[in-house]
Design an enzyme around this catalytic site. Structure first.
Site, mmCIF file in Angstrom:
data_model
loop_
_atom_site.group_PDB
_atom_site.id
_atom_site.type_symbol
_atom_site.label_atom_id
_atom_site.label_comp_id
_atom_site.label_asym_id
_atom_site.label_seq_id
_atom_site.Cartn_x
_atom_site.Cartn_y
_atom_site.Cartn_z
ATOM 1 N N LYS A 13 0.838 -1.209 0.000
ATOM 2 C CA LYS A 13 0.000 0.000 0.000
ATOM 3 C C LYS A 13 0.876 1.263 0.000
ATOM 4 O O LYS A 13 0.633 2.200 -0.751
ATOM 5 C CB LYS A 13 -0.929 0.030 1.228
ATOM 6 C CG LYS A 13 -1.813 -1.186 1.373
ATOM 7 C CD LYS A 13 -2.696 -1.115 2.606
ATOM 8 C CE LYS A 13 -1.953 -1.014 3.915
ATOM 9 N NZ LYS A 13 -1.167 -2.204 4.298
ATOM 10 N N ARG A 88 -9.178 1.606 9.519
ATOM 11 C CA ARG A 88 -8.688 0.273 9.838
ATOM 12 C C ARG A 88 -9.625 -0.448 10.783
ATOM 13 O O ARG A 88 -9.332 -1.554 11.234
ATOM 14 C CB ARG A 88 -7.339 0.419 10.516
ATOM 15 C CG ARG A 88 -6.251 -0.361 9.844
ATOM 16 C CD ARG A 88 -4.991 0.055 10.530
ATOM 17 N NE ARG A 88 -3.891 -0.746 10.177
ATOM 18 C CZ ARG A 88 -2.857 -0.291 9.470
ATOM 19 N NH1 ARG A 88 -2.840 0.928 9.014
ATOM 20 N NH2 ARG A 88 -1.848 -1.069 9.254
ATOM 21 N N ARG A 123 12.103 -5.738 3.752
ATOM 22 C CA ARG A 123 11.770 -4.309 3.715
ATOM 23 C C ARG A 123 12.796 -3.490 4.499
ATOM 24 O O ARG A 123 13.222 -3.862 5.578
ATOM 25 C CB ARG A 123 10.381 -4.064 4.311
ATOM 26 C CG ARG A 123 10.110 -2.561 4.452
ATOM 27 C CD ARG A 123 8.678 -2.201 4.558
ATOM 28 N NE ARG A 123 8.030 -2.706 5.752
ATOM 29 C CZ ARG A 123 6.745 -2.536 5.999
ATOM 30 N NH1 ARG A 123 5.987 -1.899 5.123
ATOM 31 N NH2 ARG A 123 6.199 -3.018 7.092
ATOM 32 N N ARG A 156 11.959 -1.817 10.473
ATOM 33 C CA ARG A 156 10.967 -1.360 11.460
ATOM 34 C C ARG A 156 10.841 -2.378 12.583
ATOM 35 O O ARG A 156 10.822 -3.583 12.327
ATOM 36 C CB ARG A 156 9.609 -1.188 10.769
ATOM 37 C CG ARG A 156 9.329 0.234 10.368
ATOM 38 C CD ARG A 156 8.142 0.369 9.477
ATOM 39 N NE ARG A 156 6.931 -0.282 9.918
ATOM 40 C CZ ARG A 156 5.790 -0.268 9.225
ATOM 41 N NH1 ARG A 156 5.725 0.376 8.079
ATOM 42 N NH2 ARG A 156 4.721 -0.885 9.671
ATOM 43 N N ARG A 167 0.225 -8.625 13.886
ATOM 44 C CA ARG A 167 -0.422 -7.604 13.051
ATOM 45 C C ARG A 167 -1.334 -8.254 12.019
ATOM 46 O O ARG A 167 -2.416 -7.753 11.728
ATOM 47 C CB ARG A 167 0.642 -6.751 12.332
ATOM 48 C CG ARG A 167 1.335 -5.779 13.257
ATOM 49 C CD ARG A 167 2.612 -5.232 12.653
ATOM 50 N NE ARG A 167 2.420 -4.488 11.435
ATOM 51 C CZ ARG A 167 3.374 -4.277 10.523
ATOM 52 N NH1 ARG A 167 4.580 -4.778 10.698
ATOM 53 N NH2 ARG A 167 3.131 -3.564 9.461
#
Ligand code: AP5
Length: 215
Positions: A13, A88, A123, A156, A167
């Site tokens: 996203k 969300r 990432r 992260r 998550r």
């Protein structure tokens, strides 16, 4: 043009959001980045946010809706905006409708959890700007350095496997039901809803989104 990006963590996203924002000249409003900015400030609210995110949980609707309320009043949102990571929860979606914030498009990013776990492990993020890289699929020009500032990239904290799994569970439980809500809105022709195969290449997804947004 007012767009919502839906989809589990790591489905791309943020990456596509940046491209859409540049192409259509609308701000990318990423609640994750806004929350991390607050953590960076090390104030009282920042500490609450930090403790929630590190557990893989969603931050309270009140905190997030207050941030959105302030952000979308800014001048740069006059011609539209892209919401990346908001709403969300169903309460956050109701916040938009109660405040008569009309949405034109919802883009729903879909891919299997196994592939998400693999993708997130590669990432790398530039903390200050939120710029996103991938060691294999979207590497920086210089190894582990941000293209624009040369700062060192980070992993992260909430990308660690055990937090990411939480998550993903949180997404299934709380965010996924939003899809039904927006599909229902689409069936009443209140907005357009498109599904994105997030396993596709960056370029193919970009082109498909541009085609959808012409409709
Ligand atoms: P947030 O920062 O929004 O994280 P997220 O939604 O979990 O999404 P991610 O940023 O992890 O992934 P993404 O889909 O943007 O993927 P990306 O483009 O980076 O939120 C973090 C936390 O903040 C939440 O857990 C929650 O606690 C809190 N929060 C945020 N909003 C909230 C809200 N509204 N209410 C309550 N709490 C909230 O891509 C992933 C990787 O894949 C990158 O390395 C990228 O380079 C690569 N990649 C992307 N596309 C492709 C492709 N097509 N092919 C190959 N690689 C690709």
């Amino acid at each position: 043009m007012r767009i919502i990006l839906l989809g589990a963590p790591g489905t791309g996203k943020g990456t596509q959001g940046k491209l859409i924002s540049e192409k259509y000249n609308i701000p990318q409003i990423c609640t994750g980045d806004m929350l991390r900015e607050n953590i960076y400030l090390k104030n009282e609210i920042g500490n609450i946010i930090k403790n929630t995110i590190k557990k893989g949980k969603l931050v309270s609707d009140t905190i997030v809706c207050d941030l959105i309320k302030i952000r979308i009043k800014k001048k740069d949102c006059k011609n539209g905006f892209l919401l990346d990571g908001f709403p969300r929860s169903i309460e956050q979606a109701y916040y938009l409708s109660k405040n008569k914030i009309i949405i034109d498009y919802v883009l729903d990013f879909i891919m299997p959890n196994k592939a998400i776990l693999e993708r997130i492990s590669g990432r790398r993020t530039h903390l200050q700007s939120g710029r996103i890289y991938h060691i294999k699929f979207n590497p920086p020009k210089i190894h582990n350095k941000d293209d624009l500032t040369g700062d060192t990239l980070i992993v992260r904290e909430d990308d660690k496997k055990e937090i990411l799994e939480k998550r993903l569970r949180e997404y299934e439980k709380i965010t996924h039901p939003l899809k039904k809500y927006y599909l229902n809105q689409a069936s009443q022709r209140k907005l357009q809803f498109f599904t994105i195969n997030a396993m596709d290449s960056l370029l193919n997804i970009k082109n498909k989104i541009e085609n959808f947004l012409k409709k």
